[in-house]
Design a protein around this motif. Structure first.
Motif, mmCIF file in Angstrom:
data_model
loop_
_atom_site.group_PDB
_atom_site.id
_atom_site.type_symbol
_atom_site.label_atom_id
_atom_site.label_comp_id
_atom_site.label_asym_id
_atom_site.label_seq_id
_atom_site.Cartn_x
_atom_site.Cartn_y
_atom_site.Cartn_z
ATOM 1 N N VAL A 140 -4.557 -8.341 3.028
ATOM 2 C CA VAL A 140 -5.280 -9.106 2.006
ATOM 3 C C VAL A 140 -4.597 -9.003 0.642
ATOM 4 O O VAL A 140 -4.426 -10.005 -0.045
ATOM 5 C CB VAL A 140 -6.753 -8.634 1.910
ATOM 6 C CG1 VAL A 140 -7.469 -9.327 0.754
ATOM 7 C CG2 VAL A 140 -7.487 -8.920 3.215
ATOM 8 N N VAL A 141 -4.182 -7.775 0.232
ATOM 9 C CA VAL A 141 -3.585 -7.616 -1.105
ATOM 10 C C VAL A 141 -2.070 -7.433 -1.055
ATOM 11 O O VAL A 141 -1.416 -7.371 -2.089
ATOM 12 C CB VAL A 141 -4.227 -6.427 -1.874
ATOM 13 C CG1 VAL A 141 -5.688 -6.687 -2.127
ATOM 14 C CG2 VAL A 141 -4.036 -5.117 -1.121
ATOM 15 N N ASN A 142 -1.523 -7.304 0.146
ATOM 16 C CA ASN A 142 -0.080 -7.133 0.341
ATOM 17 C C ASN A 142 0.473 -5.926 -0.425
ATOM 18 O O ASN A 142 1.559 -5.977 -1.001
ATOM 19 C CB ASN A 142 0.691 -8.408 -0.059
ATOM 20 C CG ASN A 142 2.106 -8.402 0.499
ATOM 21 O OD1 ASN A 142 2.364 -7.820 1.551
ATOM 22 N ND2 ASN A 142 3.030 -9.016 -0.224
ATOM 23 N N LYS A 143 -0.298 -4.847 -0.428
ATOM 24 C CA LYS A 143 0.133 -3.591 -1.032
ATOM 25 C C LYS A 143 -0.086 -2.481 0.002
ATOM 26 O O LYS A 143 -1.099 -2.462 0.686
ATOM 27 C CB LYS A 143 -0.650 -3.287 -2.317
ATOM 28 C CG LYS A 143 -0.379 -4.284 -3.444
ATOM 29 C CD LYS A 143 1.059 -4.225 -3.916
ATOM 30 C CE LYS A 143 1.421 -5.401 -4.808
ATOM 31 N NZ LYS A 143 0.697 -5.382 -6.094
ATOM 32 N N PRO A 144 0.848 -1.556 0.110
ATOM 33 C CA PRO A 144 0.753 -0.530 1.159
ATOM 34 C C PRO A 144 -0.270 0.563 0.862
ATOM 35 O O PRO A 144 -0.545 0.870 -0.301
ATOM 36 C CB PRO A 144 2.165 0.068 1.174
ATOM 37 C CG PRO A 144 2.635 -0.080 -0.241
ATOM 38 C CD PRO A 144 2.059 -1.385 -0.724
ATOM 39 N N ILE A 145 -0.826 1.132 1.921
ATOM 40 C CA ILE A 145 -1.621 2.353 1.776
ATOM 41 C C ILE A 145 -0.609 3.496 1.710
ATOM 42 O O ILE A 145 0.221 3.641 2.601
ATOM 43 C CB ILE A 145 -2.560 2.546 2.981
ATOM 44 C CG1 ILE A 145 -3.518 1.359 3.109
ATOM 45 C CG2 ILE A 145 -3.347 3.854 2.849
ATOM 46 C CD1 ILE A 145 -4.328 1.361 4.385
ATOM 47 N N LYS A 146 -0.675 4.293 0.657
ATOM 48 C CA LYS A 146 0.328 5.352 0.479
ATOM 49 C C LYS A 146 -0.176 6.731 0.907
ATOM 50 O O LYS A 146 0.567 7.523 1.472
ATOM 51 C CB LYS A 146 0.804 5.394 -0.971
ATOM 52 C CG LYS A 146 1.550 4.120 -1.373
ATOM 53 C CD LYS A 146 2.496 4.354 -2.525
ATOM 54 C CE LYS A 146 3.386 3.147 -2.755
ATOM 55 N NZ LYS A 146 4.466 3.411 -3.723
ATOM 56 N N PHE A 147 -1.440 7.011 0.606
ATOM 57 C CA PHE A 147 -2.008 8.307 0.970
ATOM 58 C C PHE A 147 -3.424 8.133 1.484
ATOM 59 O O PHE A 147 -4.090 7.137 1.169
ATOM 60 C CB PHE A 147 -2.048 9.259 -0.235
ATOM 61 C CG PHE A 147 -0.707 9.721 -0.726
ATOM 62 C CD1 PHE A 147 -0.074 10.817 -0.142
ATOM 63 C CD2 PHE A 147 -0.073 9.065 -1.774
ATOM 64 C CE1 PHE A 147 1.170 11.242 -0.603
ATOM 65 C CE2 PHE A 147 1.164 9.482 -2.240
ATOM 66 C CZ PHE A 147 1.782 10.578 -1.648
ATOM 67 N N ILE A 148 -3.888 9.115 2.256
ATOM 68 C CA ILE A 148 -5.277 9.129 2.706
ATOM 69 C C ILE A 148 -5.879 10.502 2.421
ATOM 70 O O ILE A 148 -5.188 11.513 2.457
ATOM 71 C CB ILE A 148 -5.413 8.796 4.210
ATOM 72 C CG1 ILE A 148 -4.533 9.712 5.070
ATOM 73 C CG2 ILE A 148 -5.094 7.334 4.470
ATOM 74 C CD1 ILE A 148 -4.716 9.525 6.566
ATOM 75 N N GLY A 149 -7.180 10.501 2.116
ATOM 76 C CA GLY A 149 -7.910 11.751 1.941
ATOM 77 C C GLY A 149 -8.640 12.064 3.233
ATOM 78 O O GLY A 149 -9.346 11.216 3.770
ATOM 79 N N THR A 150 -8.462 13.294 3.742
ATOM 80 C CA THR A 150 -9.010 13.632 5.057
ATOM 81 C C THR A 150 -10.008 14.782 5.013
ATOM 82 O O THR A 150 -10.305 15.374 6.042
ATOM 83 C CB THR A 150 -7.869 13.995 6.021
ATOM 84 O OG1 THR A 150 -7.097 15.070 5.449
ATOM 85 C CG2 THR A 150 -6.953 12.813 6.256
ATOM 86 N N GLY A 151 -10.543 15.105 3.841
ATOM 87 C CA GLY A 151 -11.501 16.198 3.744
ATOM 88 C C GLY A 151 -11.762 16.548 2.292
ATOM 89 O O GLY A 151 -11.257 15.901 1.374
ATOM 90 N N GLU A 152 -12.568 17.577 2.079
ATOM 91 C CA GLU A 152 -12.959 17.956 0.724
ATOM 92 C C GLU A 152 -11.995 18.934 0.066
ATOM 93 O O GLU A 152 -11.947 19.022 -1.156
ATOM 94 C CB GLU A 152 -14.365 18.573 0.759
ATOM 95 C CG GLU A 152 -15.449 17.588 1.194
ATOM 96 C CD GLU A 152 -16.828 18.227 1.239
ATOM 97 O OE1 GLU A 152 -16.936 19.401 0.833
ATOM 98 O OE2 GLU A 152 -17.774 17.552 1.680
ATOM 99 N N LYS A 153 -11.246 19.682 0.846
ATOM 100 C CA LYS A 153 -10.344 20.683 0.283
ATOM 101 C C LYS A 153 -9.176 20.033 -0.456
ATOM 102 O O LYS A 153 -8.808 18.892 -0.173
ATOM 103 C CB LYS A 153 -9.822 21.604 1.387
ATOM 104 C CG LYS A 153 -10.912 22.451 2.034
ATOM 105 C CD LYS A 153 -10.339 23.329 3.117
ATOM 106 C CE LYS A 153 -11.426 24.185 3.773
ATOM 107 N NZ LYS A 153 -10.892 25.014 4.874
#
Length: 442
Positions: free
Chosen positions: A264-277
């Protein structure tokens, strides 16, 4: 993460995975179910339709129906299309500036401040950088305090100016401070709103013009689905950001944002958050995520996490103890600590091929090791080093001290004994014999 989507895609592709007759009709029916699964996951309608059309076109173009394993080839085509849809290759982050300036943007509640800390921690520990966090949210109550708490937790300096209400001036002063202190990365945490408004967009656009960041990142809560994609589109029209950060992927997310935001925005996902720590941050790899969505696990990421926590010197010491039959509960406790540092148990299990499906419906508790640790901590140092000294009276004392039952203590001792024997077997050249045994169980 993606559990519901994974289950529905597995059901949709089940017929084609088997050895039944594959026809153009049931391929079309299967892809219809795939499209329905994507829509249920809150994937953009246009994106879902283009996805299935592309898979069908490639399937017919490669003569899938006449291949020896048409089902497997169809699954591969679906995976390849998912990878392409989510961006193809993993994208890096531009750290070329002196200092490198990273501007964080997003709505309130997206996890922007927390992720700013996670990113600073990642750059400090993994990239050997000297980051500075800059507090430019002058509106939200306690926003500056929150960033200072995050900075203290990870040992990163935070620049703030409580007497100044001008975010543009604060951001410029923050960059100047970094230069004067020899800090080579500046992460600027900006204000968010409950919804997109002109004042917020004008403010962040002014900050962007003033500091000319190397990276402008848009932080979005993955649990908001298509709302996240629509918000990203609005921000991109103003900022022309460089990449997306998806937070809360460890929660009950349907996955629509992760799958369709790139198209949709033609911009990459660079990082993901996988928890609270603070270390719960991963570089986004489209191919690995596609594997996980299709229930194939993510062994590469699992191995990488294990290697990050692996202490070679500690491993050598343990090998010597195993060889001398001196492996004790203190060593066992050390191994548990290393596993816990790798991330949540549920997330780790999801990286093992087939484990996600096997664990469906089970409540995997991240505190699963707590009662084991309590039992071990209730032992004396001598008992930990010499488990064979644990007679019935000692077990009773340990059970009472740890708040567990004698049965729990006995079960731990049995598991410890089995693990010790297995480790001894691997040490003593029994690895080959063990592999033969495992092959015989197939």
């Amino acid at each position: 993460m993606f559990d519901n989507l994974s289950e529905k895609l597995d059901k949709a592709l089940h017929v084609l995975k088997g050895h039944g007759q594959i026809t153009e009709i049931n391929v079309a029916e299967t892809l219809k179910e795939v499209r329905r699964a994507l829509l249920d996951a809150d994937v953009n309608f246009k994106t879902a339709k283009e996805f299935t059309n592309n898979v069908k076109e490639k399937a017919l173009g490669q003569n899938v129906l006449t291949t020896l394993q048409p089902g497997q080839l169809m699954v591969k085509l679906v995976k390849d299309e998912l990878v392409e849809l989510m961006g193809g290759d993993a994208e890096g982050i531009d750290l070329s500036g002196d200092p490198s300036v990273i501007l964080m943007s997003g709505l309130q509640g997206s996890g922007k401040t927390t992720f700013s800390g996670k990113l600073a921690n990642y750059l400090k520990t993994k990239k050997d950088k000297k980051p500075l966090l800059v507090a430019c949210d002058v509106y939200r109550p306690a926003a500056i305090d929150q960033l200072h708490i995050v900075g203290d937790k990870i040992g990163v300096e935070v620049y703030s100016d409580r007497e100044n209400n001008d975010p543009v001036a604060i951001s410029k002063a923050g960059v100047a401070h970094a230069k004067s202190q020899g800090l080579n990365v500046v992460i600027i945490d900006t204000a968010g709103r409950l919804a997109v408004d002109k004042q917020m967009m004008d403010e962040i656009a002014n900050i962007h013009r003033a500091i000319q960041p190397q990276e402008t990142l848009f932080v979005v809560d993955a649990m908001t689905g298509q709302d996240a994609v629509n918000t990203a589109k609005t921000f991109n029209e103003t900022l022309d950001f460089d990449g997306v950060i998806l937070t809360k992927l460890d929660g009950d997310t349907r996955g629509g944002a992760a799958i369709s935001i790139k198209s949709v925005v033609n911009k990459p996902i660079k990082f993901i958050g996988t928890g609270e720590k603070m270390d719960a941050i991963d570089v986004f790899h489209p191919d690995r995520m596609a594997d996980r969505i299709l229930g194939m696990g993510d062994v590469v990421s699992l191995v990488e996490r294990a290697q990050e926590q692996f202490d070679e010197e500690e491993a050598r010491k343990i090998q010597k103890k195993i060889a001398k039959n001196k492996f004790g509960f203190d060593d066992f406790l050390s191994q548990i600590q290393q596993i816990k540092k790798m991330g949540s148990i549920k997330d780790l299990m999801g990286m093992i091929p087939g484990a996600g499906k096997a664990l469906k419906g089970l409540d995997v508790d991240d505190d699963a090791f707590k009662h084991i640790e309590a039992i071990i901590h209730s032992m004396t140092p001598d008992e930990r080093s010499n488990p064979n000294k644990l007679d019935s009276s000692r077990k009773k004392r340990i059970a009472k001290g740890s708040g567990r039952t004698i049965q729990d203590v006995n079960q731990l001792l049995k598991q410890f004994d089995q693990m010790s024997k297995m480790m001894k077997m691997m040490q003593g050249g029994g690895g080959k014999k063990m592999m033969q045994m495992m092959q015989g169980m197939k």
